[in-house]
Scaffold this motif. Structure first.
Motif, mmCIF file in Angstrom:
data_model
loop_
_atom_site.group_PDB
_atom_site.id
_atom_site.type_symbol
_atom_site.label_atom_id
_atom_site.label_comp_id
_atom_site.label_asym_id
_atom_site.label_seq_id
_atom_site.Cartn_x
_atom_site.Cartn_y
_atom_site.Cartn_z
ATOM 1 N N LEU A 155 -39.863 91.053 -21.973
ATOM 2 C CA LEU A 155 -39.030 91.673 -20.955
ATOM 3 C C LEU A 155 -37.546 91.457 -21.210
ATOM 4 O O LEU A 155 -36.722 92.266 -20.780
ATOM 5 N N ARG A 156 -37.182 90.373 -21.896
ATOM 6 C CA ARG A 156 -35.779 90.122 -22.220
ATOM 7 C C ARG A 156 -35.572 90.129 -23.735
ATOM 8 O O ARG A 156 -34.695 89.454 -24.252
ATOM 9 N N ALA A 285 -32.120 98.630 -15.660
ATOM 10 C CA ALA A 285 -32.421 98.662 -14.233
ATOM 11 C C ALA A 285 -32.781 97.265 -13.740
ATOM 12 O O ALA A 285 -32.338 96.834 -12.665
ATOM 13 N N ALA A 286 -33.573 96.537 -14.536
ATOM 14 C CA ALA A 286 -33.930 95.167 -14.169
ATOM 15 C C ALA A 286 -32.693 94.262 -14.163
ATOM 16 O O ALA A 286 -32.535 93.402 -13.293
ATOM 17 N N GLU A 287 -31.805 94.493 -15.126
ATOM 18 C CA GLU A 287 -30.559 93.720 -15.182
ATOM 19 C C GLU A 287 -29.702 93.986 -13.948
ATOM 20 O O GLU A 287 -29.106 93.062 -13.378
ATOM 21 N N ARG A 290 -31.225 92.157 -10.953
ATOM 22 C CA ARG A 290 -30.915 90.722 -11.023
ATOM 23 C C ARG A 290 -29.470 90.458 -10.629
ATOM 24 O O ARG A 290 -29.171 89.490 -9.927
ATOM 25 N N TRP A 291 -28.570 91.335 -11.105
ATOM 26 C CA TRP A 291 -27.159 91.166 -10.778
ATOM 27 C C TRP A 291 -26.926 91.284 -9.279
ATOM 28 O O TRP A 291 -26.210 90.477 -8.691
ATOM 29 N N ARG A 292 -27.537 92.280 -8.630
ATOM 30 C CA ARG A 292 -27.389 92.451 -7.187
ATOM 31 C C ARG A 292 -27.960 91.268 -6.422
ATOM 32 O O ARG A 292 -27.377 90.813 -5.437
ATOM 33 N N ALA A 305 -20.471 94.314 -12.961
ATOM 34 C CA ALA A 305 -21.731 95.032 -12.753
ATOM 35 C C ALA A 305 -22.203 95.653 -14.056
ATOM 36 O O ALA A 305 -21.401 96.046 -14.903
ATOM 37 N N PRO A 306 -23.512 95.732 -14.252
ATOM 38 C CA PRO A 306 -24.046 96.424 -15.444
ATOM 39 C C PRO A 306 -23.633 97.884 -15.418
ATOM 40 O O PRO A 306 -23.282 98.435 -14.367
#
Length: 316
Positions: A155-156, A285-287, A290-292, A305-306
């Motif tokens: 996933l990463r 989208a996953a990043e 996580r950021w939010r 932000a990404p």
């Protein structure tokens, strides 16, 4: 530099930004992020579990059907597949569940991936050999077939591979082919009356909701909607000549269309919606999620932000 030692700035070939007619092989086998495939794999195998248990479980009842109603599809005729039994239906159903759950772990991706697609496809075969065949499952079947070819993907995972690019491109082609071939089938089997008659009106009468029933008072609007849908499906392959950012906007528009369809006549093409995820940069989208999440808790407030999902970025 990435963990593989490649420069952070990728060429157009690696990002898959070339048009298919410029360098077909490079376009088809572009170097895609393995993390994107890992997220797609997670979504696809989770859907398999939901599908056989909730969304499309009719195959289990065909195991108890009289074999006289069995009408083998072409693949069944070629392989000599027998009529279903209760045991076979339950084995393919629960086998799909167990194998998909194991495949979601990312372990033995080829072995578990191939086993999952065999079980799920056989269960679908049992469901469709006694009546209507749903065209929205062709794309998901394609995804299930190509995912095992990628091998290990985390996933990463910041690595890239042509195998990942091919799997994503094959899924994209399958998703868009579903639209295009649906347009051809409309006029091939229904004739031009499909778009000129009361096709949608009949659907609204049978399955309409408060969202759509008012449209029955405006039949010309429904006929225009039929032509709009037919045209959009027929022109769907144009997406492959658009820039990546515009491709994602078009996919977003398709998702809005399917949401409106569900609101209007309670029909959703769930497997197809999963297949369309091949256009989405899922790892980004996953990043962003996580950021939010961390921002809401006051963590990493100074981290920017990404990039937007519609922006190609350096990852394609």
């Amino acid at each position: 530099m990435s963990s593989t030692g490649r420069p952070a700035t990728l060429s157009a070939v690696e990002r898959g930004h070339l048009a298919w007619w410029q360098r077909p092989a490079a376009w088809l086998f572009w170097e895609a992020p393995l993390a994107r495939v890992a997220w797609l794999r997670l979504a696809v195998y989770a859907f398999v579990v939901l599908d056989v248990l909730v969304l499309h479980s009719t195959g289990r009842f065909h195991g108890a059907a009289d074999p006289v109603w069995y009408q083998p599809l072409v693949v069944g005729q070629v392989l000599g597949l027998p009529a279903a039994t209760v045991l076979l239906a339950e084995l393919t159903r629960w086998g799909s569940v167990v194998l998909a759950l194991l495949a979601m772990t990312g372990r033995a991706p080829r072995l578990l991936g191939w086993a999952t697609v065999v079980c799920w496809a056989w269960f679908q075969y049992i469901a469709f050999s006694y009546g209507k065949v749903d065209h929205d499952r062709a794309g998901l079947l394609t995804v299930l077939l190509v995912l095992p070819t990628v091998g290990q993907a985390r996933l990463r995972d910041d690595r890239r591979s042509q195998a990942a690019g091919f799997a994503l491109r094959a899924a994209q082609l399958a998703a868009i082919s579903t639209y295009f071939l649906a347009a051809i089938a409309k006029v091939r089997f229904g004739g031009w009356e499909w778009v000129n008659s009361a096709t949608v009106a009949r659907a609204v009468v049978r399955r309409g909701t408060w969202f759509s029933e008012w449209m029955l008072d405006y039949p010309a609007l429904l006929v225009a909607a039929q032509w709009g849908l037919f045209t959009a499906e027929l022109l769907s392959p144009v997406i492959f000549v658009l820039a990546v950012g515009w491709q994602r906007r078009v996919v977003g528009a398709w998702y809005l269309f399917h949401a409106a369809t569900y609101a209007a006549i309670s029909i959703a093409f769930w497997p197809h919606l999963v297949t369309l995820l091949a256009f989405v940069p899922l790892e980004r989208a996953a990043e962003w999620v996580r950021w939010r999440w961390r921002r809401r808790r006051g963590l990493d407030e100074d981290v920017p932000a990404p990039p937007p999902l519609v922006a190609p970025g350096r990852d394609g």
